[in-house]
Scaffold this active site. Structure first.
Site, PDB file in Angstrom:
ATOM      1  N   GLY A   1       0.827  -1.214   0.000  1.00 37.00           N
ATOM      2  CA  GLY A   1       0.000   0.000   0.000  1.00 37.00           C
ATOM      3  C   GLY A   1       0.854   1.254   0.000  1.00 37.00           C
ATOM      4  O   GLY A   1       0.528   2.246   0.659  1.00 37.00           O
ATOM      5  N   ALA A   2       1.940   1.234  -0.795  1.00 34.67           N
ATOM      6  CA  ALA A   2       2.902   2.350  -0.769  1.00 34.67           C
ATOM      7  C   ALA A   2       2.495   3.508  -1.677  1.00 34.67           C
ATOM      8  O   ALA A   2       3.260   4.449  -1.840  1.00 34.67           O
ATOM      9  CB  ALA A   2       4.283   1.831  -1.178  1.00 34.67           C
TER      10      ALA A   2
ATOM     11  N   GLY B   1      -0.955   7.775   1.529  1.00 30.87           N
ATOM     12  CA  GLY B   1      -0.888   7.974   2.974  1.00 30.87           C
ATOM     13  C   GLY B   1       0.460   7.640   3.601  1.00 30.87           C
ATOM     14  O   GLY B   1       1.516   8.060   3.116  1.00 30.87           O
ATOM     15  N   ILE B   2       0.412   6.881   4.682  1.00 31.69           N
ATOM     16  CA  ILE B   2       1.631   6.581   5.445  1.00 31.69           C
ATOM     17  C   ILE B   2       2.603   5.750   4.597  1.00 31.69           C
ATOM     18  O   ILE B   2       3.817   5.956   4.635  1.00 31.69           O
ATOM     19  CB  ILE B   2       1.281   5.832   6.756  1.00 31.69           C
ATOM     20  CG1 ILE B   2       0.248   6.627   7.578  1.00 31.69           C
ATOM     21  CG2 ILE B   2       2.533   5.593   7.593  1.00 31.69           C
ATOM     22  CD1 ILE B   2      -0.334   5.860   8.768  1.00 31.69           C
ATOM     23  N   GLY B   3       2.038   4.828   3.810  1.00 28.79           N
ATOM     24  CA  GLY B   3       2.882   3.967   2.967  1.00 28.79           C
ATOM     25  C   GLY B   3       3.654   4.782   1.942  1.00 28.79           C
ATOM     26  O   GLY B   3       4.847   4.542   1.704  1.00 28.79           O
TER      27      GLY B   3
ATOM     28  N   SER C   1      -3.356  -0.208  15.108  1.00 22.76           N
ATOM     29  CA  SER C   1      -4.220   0.959  15.318  1.00 22.76           C
ATOM     30  C   SER C   1      -4.623   1.044  16.788  1.00 22.76           C
ATOM     31  O   SER C   1      -4.823   0.015  17.446  1.00 22.76           O
ATOM     32  CB  SER C   1      -5.475   0.830  14.464  1.00 22.76           C
ATOM     33  OG  SER C   1      -6.412   1.822  14.839  1.00 22.76           O
TER      34      SER C   1
ATOM     35  N   TYR D   1     -12.778  -4.179  11.450  1.00 25.64           N
ATOM     36  CA  TYR D   1     -11.460  -3.518  11.392  1.00 25.64           C
ATOM     37  C   TYR D   1     -10.808  -3.565  12.784  1.00 25.64           C
ATOM     38  O   TYR D   1      -9.639  -3.918  12.931  1.00 25.64           O
ATOM     39  CB  TYR D   1     -11.645  -2.079  10.910  1.00 25.64           C
ATOM     40  CG  TYR D   1     -10.383  -1.247  10.890  1.00 25.64           C
ATOM     41  CD1 TYR D   1      -9.349  -1.518   9.993  1.00 25.64           C
ATOM     42  CD2 TYR D   1     -10.211  -0.175  11.766  1.00 25.64           C
ATOM     43  CE1 TYR D   1      -8.188  -0.750   9.967  1.00 25.64           C
ATOM     44  CE2 TYR D   1      -9.062   0.599  11.753  1.00 25.64           C
ATOM     45  CZ  TYR D   1      -8.051   0.306  10.849  1.00 25.64           C
ATOM     46  OH  TYR D   1      -6.914   1.074  10.840  1.00 25.64           O
TER      47      TYR D   1
HETATM   48  N1  LIG Z   1      -4.751   7.166   9.085  1.00 25.47           N
HETATM   49  C1  LIG Z   1      -5.026   6.787  10.306  1.00 25.47           C
HETATM   50  O1  LIG Z   1      -5.546   7.592  11.113  1.00 25.47           O
HETATM   51  C2  LIG Z   1      -4.745   5.389  10.765  1.00 25.47           C
HETATM   52  C3  LIG Z   1      -5.029   5.051  12.100  1.00 25.47           C
HETATM   53  C4  LIG Z   1      -4.760   3.778  12.543  1.00 25.47           C
HETATM   54  C5  LIG Z   1      -4.214   2.844  11.669  1.00 25.47           C
HETATM   55  N2  LIG Z   1      -3.957   3.186  10.369  1.00 25.47           N
HETATM   56  C6  LIG Z   1      -3.389   2.150   9.492  1.00 25.47           C
HETATM   57  O2  LIG Z   1      -2.336   2.699   8.733  1.00 25.47           O
HETATM   58  C7  LIG Z   1      -2.202   1.993   7.500  1.00 25.47           C
HETATM   59  C8  LIG Z   1      -2.089   2.996   6.368  1.00 25.47           C
HETATM   60  O3  LIG Z   1      -3.285   3.734   6.288  1.00 25.47           O
HETATM   61  P1  LIG Z   1      -3.355   5.243   5.737  1.00 25.47           P
HETATM   62  O4  LIG Z   1      -3.932   6.068   6.798  1.00 25.47           O
HETATM   63  O5  LIG Z   1      -2.058   5.630   5.143  1.00 25.47           O
HETATM   64  O6  LIG Z   1      -4.495   5.087   4.619  1.00 25.47           O
HETATM   65  P2  LIG Z   1      -4.426   5.037   3.023  1.00 25.47           P
HETATM   66  O7  LIG Z   1      -3.728   6.234   2.514  1.00 25.47           O
HETATM   67  O8  LIG Z   1      -5.816   4.791   2.553  1.00 25.47           O
HETATM   68  O9  LIG Z   1      -3.523   3.771   2.748  1.00 25.47           O
HETATM   69  C9  LIG Z   1      -4.024   2.469   2.758  1.00 25.47           C
HETATM   70  C10 LIG Z   1      -3.307   1.717   1.679  1.00 25.47           C
HETATM   71  O10 LIG Z   1      -3.748   0.359   1.733  1.00 25.47           O
HETATM   72  C11 LIG Z   1      -3.957  -0.043   0.399  1.00 25.47           C
HETATM   73  N3  LIG Z   1      -4.849  -1.189   0.286  1.00 25.47           N
HETATM   74  C12 LIG Z   1      -6.111  -1.342   0.746  1.00 25.47           C
HETATM   75  N4  LIG Z   1      -6.573  -2.548   0.389  1.00 25.47           N
HETATM   76  C13 LIG Z   1      -5.577  -3.157  -0.290  1.00 25.47           C
HETATM   77  C14 LIG Z   1      -5.442  -4.417  -0.918  1.00 25.47           C
HETATM   78  N5  LIG Z   1      -6.442  -5.305  -0.951  1.00 25.47           N
HETATM   79  N6  LIG Z   1      -4.273  -4.711  -1.505  1.00 25.47           N
HETATM   80  C15 LIG Z   1      -3.240  -3.834  -1.515  1.00 25.47           C
HETATM   81  N7  LIG Z   1      -3.321  -2.615  -0.958  1.00 25.47           N
HETATM   82  C16 LIG Z   1      -4.479  -2.293  -0.356  1.00 25.47           C
HETATM   83  C17 LIG Z   1      -4.558   1.173  -0.288  1.00 25.47           C
HETATM   84  O11 LIG Z   1      -4.469   1.015  -1.691  1.00 25.47           O
HETATM   85  P3  LIG Z   1      -5.476   1.767  -2.715  1.00 25.47           P
HETATM   86  O12 LIG Z   1      -4.955   3.165  -2.848  1.00 25.47           O
HETATM   87  O13 LIG Z   1      -5.361   0.949  -3.939  1.00 25.47           O
HETATM   88  O14 LIG Z   1      -6.835   1.710  -2.096  1.00 25.47           O
HETATM   89  C18 LIG Z   1      -3.625   2.242   0.271  1.00 25.47           C
HETATM   90  O15 LIG Z   1      -2.442   2.277  -0.463  1.00 25.47           O
HETATM   91  C19 LIG Z   1      -3.418   1.060   7.414  1.00 25.47           C
HETATM   92  O16 LIG Z   1      -3.046  -0.241   7.744  1.00 25.47           O
HETATM   93  C20 LIG Z   1      -4.367   1.626   8.463  1.00 25.47           C
HETATM   94  O17 LIG Z   1      -5.204   0.618   8.992  1.00 25.47           O
HETATM   95  C21 LIG Z   1      -4.204   4.435   9.913  1.00 25.47           C
END
Ligand SMILES: NC(=O)c1ccc[n+]([C@@H]2O[C@H](COP(=O)([O-])OP(=O)(O)OC[C@H]3O[C@@H](n4cnc5c(N)ncnc54)[C@H](OP(=O)(O)O)[C@@H]3O)[C@@H](O)[C@H]2O)c1
Length: 314
Positions: free
Chosen positions: A10-11, A14-16, A141, A175
């Site tokens: 998921g790079a 967001g964080i990735g 999380s 989740y």
């Molecule tokens: N942001 C927060 O407040 C928060 C809080 C707690 C935990 N987290 C955790 O942090 C991590 C990163 O989240 P983020 O906030 O950076 O959100 P994000 O920007 O939406 O990133 C999530 C990534 O996961 C990818 N993804 C989802 N389903 C997938 C699949 N089936 N196969 C491959 N990639 C997939 C998305 O790809 P697409 O672009 O293709 O959808 C996206 O690149 C997640 O694990 C999330 O649970 C975030």
């Protein structure tokens, strides 16, 4: 530390994505493992241009699909003989969406956030054994704080389409459960891989601003909440820098099986029966982990389920 060979799932967002920039800038070899090559290619170009590092590439990976995971691993293996850092950043959290099954017949949240990371790690284990200091990091999380409620348990009853029309179904609950299950997998992997020198930890993410694309995946009520939360959350780079330190720095060498907070402190096991005030402090300071995470029976159940899911599909 010498250059590492790194996979971030998921790079593209967001964080990735922020982590991809950081690892690339520091000169490491990076595979951005993303499900949509079309949407991810511009991010790849941005990362290469910004870092002047041409050892960055994009490989297709859908974490909800066992076939995609196995194909990805084969492509990775054809090119690399070692893996140093594996960051399970991808996560499914489309709050408000209806019940969905993955192509392998597993509830989509559990498939993407638990079974997928389990299979990807197991498939790459032999390549991590070739590393002098392999590190796996799971994106956790602070939603697991709900498990301070001693009555709350992971709901295993509807993970395989048993009741797809359950009116009580909420992605939010699955989740929450998936991140607790992933923490249990983290602890089990750390034990199992300890003789191989492979460290497995989880970062407890307590918020990072979400992109418009991510917010758009939520239903309107959750979108509103996410926009409000965004006002208080730090940018993704903050957590991405923690990914970097946990996976590369000397400080974390040899540390395994731990849940780590946003201050890079190891989160300790909570009291068995914390009182209301203490529980509030634990939640506010991210200093304690619910005892449920240490329940060996539930850990066994999660592990066995992952094993069962991936073996019946091979
Ligand atoms: N942001 C927060 O407040 C928060 C809080 C707690 C935990 N987290 C955790 O942090 C991590 C990163 O989240 P983020 O906030 O950076 O959100 P994000 O920007 O939406 O990133 C999530 C990534 O996961 C990818 N993804 C989802 N389903 C997938 C699949 N089936 N196969 C491959 N990639 C997939 C998305 O790809 P697409 O672009 O293709 O959808 C996206 O690149 C997640 O694990 C999330 O649970 C975030």
């Amino acid at each position: 530390m010498a250059r590492r060979i790194v996979i971030i799932t998921g790079a593209n967002s967001g964080i990735g994505k922020a982590a991809a920039h950081r690892f690339a800038k520091e000169g490491h070899t990076l595979v951005m493992a993303c499900r949509s090559p079309e949407r991810s290619r511009p991010v790849l170009e941005e990362v290469i241009t910004g870092s002047m590092n041409d050892r960055v590439e994009l490989m297709k990976l859908d974490m909800s699909s066992f076939e995609s995971i196995r194909t990805f691993c084969q492509s990775f293996r054809n090119k690399y003989k070692r893996l140093d850092v594996l960051i399970h950043n991808a996560g499914y959290f489309e709050h408000g969406s209806p019940y969905k099954l993955s192509e392998n017949g597993i509830e989509l949240t559990f498939a993407t956030n638990v079974a997928g990371p389990y299979l990807l790690t197991m498939e790459l284990l032999d390549l991590m054994k070739q590393s002098d200091d392999a590190r796996v990091l799971m994106a956790g999380s602070n939603i697991i704080k709900h498990f301070f409620n001693p009555k709350l348990k992971i709901n295993f009853s509807n993970l395989q389409g048993e009741n797809p029309d359950d009116p009580k179904y909420r992605v939010y609950d699955y989740y929450r459960d998936s991140k607790m299950a992933l923490l249990m997998v983290t602890k089990r992997m750390a034990e199992k891989f300890s003789n191989d020198g492979i460290a497995v930890n989880m970062l407890q993410i307590n918020g990072a601003t979400m992109s418009n694309e991510t917010i758009a995946k939520l239903t309107p009520g959750y979108r509103f909440a996410a926009r409000i939360q965004n006002l208080f959350f730090r940018p993704p780079e903050f957590m991405a820098n923690h990914y970097y330190d946990i996976c590369v720095s000397e400080k974390f060498r040899g540390i395994t099986g731990e849940l780590i907070n946003h201050k890079q402190e190891i989160i300790q096991k909570a009291e068995d029966k914390p009182g209301g005030k203490e529980q509030l402090i634990q939640v506010a300071t991210a200093s304690r982990c619910p005892v449920y995470a240490y329940n060996r029976e539930v850990q066994d159940r999660v592990w066995d389920l992952c094993e069962e899911f991936v073996s019946r599909e091979s």
